[in-house]
Design an enzyme around this catalytic site. Sequence first.
Site, PDB file in Angstrom:
ATOM      1  N   SER A  14      34.533  70.073  42.946  1.00 50.27           N
ATOM      2  CA  SER A  14      34.733  71.468  43.344  1.00 50.27           C
ATOM      3  C   SER A  14      36.223  71.792  43.450  1.00 50.27           C
ATOM      4  CB  SER A  14      34.084  71.699  44.701  1.00 50.27           C
ATOM      5  OG  SER A  14      34.709  70.866  45.665  1.00 50.27           O
ATOM      6  N   TYR A  45      32.044  73.879  47.580  1.00 50.55           N
ATOM      7  CA  TYR A  45      30.625  73.820  47.218  1.00 50.55           C
ATOM      8  C   TYR A  45      29.764  73.548  48.451  1.00 50.55           C
ATOM      9  CZ  TYR A  45      31.433  73.255  42.109  1.00 50.55           C
ATOM     10  OH  TYR A  45      31.751  73.413  40.793  1.00 50.55           O
ATOM     11  N   GLY A  46      30.306  72.761  49.354  1.00 47.58           N
ATOM     12  CA  GLY A  46      29.510  72.262  50.486  1.00 47.58           C
ATOM     13  C   GLY A  46      28.949  73.338  51.388  1.00 47.58           C
ATOM     14  N   CYS A  77      31.938  64.317  42.956  1.00 49.01           N
ATOM     15  CA  CYS A  77      31.634  65.235  44.055  1.00 49.01           C
ATOM     16  C   CYS A  77      30.259  64.864  44.597  1.00 49.01           C
ATOM     17  CB  CYS A  77      31.634  66.662  43.509  1.00 49.01           C
ATOM     18  SG  CYS A  77      31.164  67.921  44.700  1.00 49.01           S
ATOM     19  N   ASN A  78      30.196  64.461  45.841  1.00 54.00           N
ATOM     20  CA  ASN A  78      28.908  64.100  46.456  1.00 54.00           C
ATOM     21  C   ASN A  78      27.962  65.301  46.484  1.00 54.00           C
ATOM     22  OD1 ASN A  78      29.390  61.270  48.074  1.00 54.00           O
ATOM     23  ND2 ASN A  78      31.249  62.456  47.915  1.00 54.00           N
ATOM     24  N   THR A  79      28.551  66.478  46.720  1.00 54.93           N
ATOM     25  CA  THR A  79      27.748  67.686  46.885  1.00 54.93           C
ATOM     26  C   THR A  79      27.080  68.088  45.573  1.00 54.93           C
ATOM     27  OG1 THR A  79      29.390  68.350  48.539  1.00 54.93           O
ATOM     28  CG2 THR A  79      27.858  70.037  47.794  1.00 54.93           C
ATOM     29  N   CYS A 199      32.518  62.662  51.261  1.00 57.00           N
ATOM     30  CA  CYS A 199      33.022  63.781  50.460  1.00 57.00           C
ATOM     31  C   CYS A 199      34.360  63.303  49.903  1.00 57.00           C
ATOM     32  CB  CYS A 199      33.202  65.015  51.340  1.00 57.00           C
ATOM     33  SG  CYS A 199      34.216  66.324  50.589  1.00 57.00           S
ATOM     34  N   HIS A 201      36.998  64.735  49.088  1.00 58.78           N
ATOM     35  CA  HIS A 201      38.197  65.309  49.702  1.00 58.78           C
ATOM     36  C   HIS A 201      38.687  64.477  50.896  1.00 58.78           C
ATOM     37  CE1 HIS A 201      37.202  68.944  47.429  1.00 58.78           C
ATOM     38  NE2 HIS A 201      38.347  69.476  47.808  1.00 58.78           N
TER      39      HIS A 201
END
Length: 286
Positions: A14, A45-46, A77-79, A199, A201
């Site tokens: 994201s 996104y989260g 990206c985990n999301t 995440c 980030h």
Amino acid sequence: MIIDSQHPIGVFDSGIGGLSVLQALQTELPNERFVYLADNAHAPYGEKSETFIRQRTHAIAEYLLTQHHIKALVVACNTATAAAIHELRALHPALPLVGLEPALKPALAQSQTRHIGVMATRATVVSDKFARLLASVQSEAHFEVLACNGLASAIEHSTLPDQAQAAQAQIAHLLQTYTQAMGRFGCAPGDIDTLVLGCTHYVFVEQDLRQLLGPHVQLVSTGRPVARQTHRLLAAADLLNSGKTDGAAQPIRLMTTGDLQGLQAAAQRWLGLPPEVCEAVPALLS
Ligand code: DGL
């Protein structure tokens, strides 16, 4: 679509969080070319709906495949992985595809107190994929799972010179609030001794977390295992770039759907890359 070993590997997130995964990929696969896409215009996104995240993930995969002819895709990206990896696999069965999920199993292997903290985005935490992952390990330890709203955004803003100071203060405040809400950290019985950074980030605030939680708490992220998994998949598909590079760094392209300056600052700060490797992507994707 022809997949060729000379083609680049696509990586996307994201925003700038996936740069932490790109770093590990570059180390693991120094002969490869990478194209990285940060969907900054649509981050975070989260805190968006699953439908929105799925649409963005498909649009980006399609763009990287058709415009950059990628030979493999890492969803850094985990999301996005939680929302869309199953559909991506069905749509692109021949494409080596690697997703990310919060490292609950590696954390389990490391924790002595069997008390594990998990920080992730809200969309990851409420996803069915995460519920299944948690259910598979829940009998073996106690997990404190927290949706960390606002944290990925603050990390994004921390790279922009005019917003850095306020963002840094916000990061400090959020980390304090979220870790306190999880419980006591340490290595005594009942303490949380292992914290999963669910995440991409959050890897960029590892130092802040270490200061806050002390040296005994283990922080677990997924960049290196993901890079190794990408290596394995490429090898199995006979897609490793075997061209000799004589130690020269492979060209890299970083793209954003949003603010170019933010990506440039993050690439410089965390990967030591010059601003010229960053570009804005065509409007059709924005
Ligand atoms: N970096 C992303 C992840 O790993 C998501 C951050 C966001 O856009 O909310 O989940």
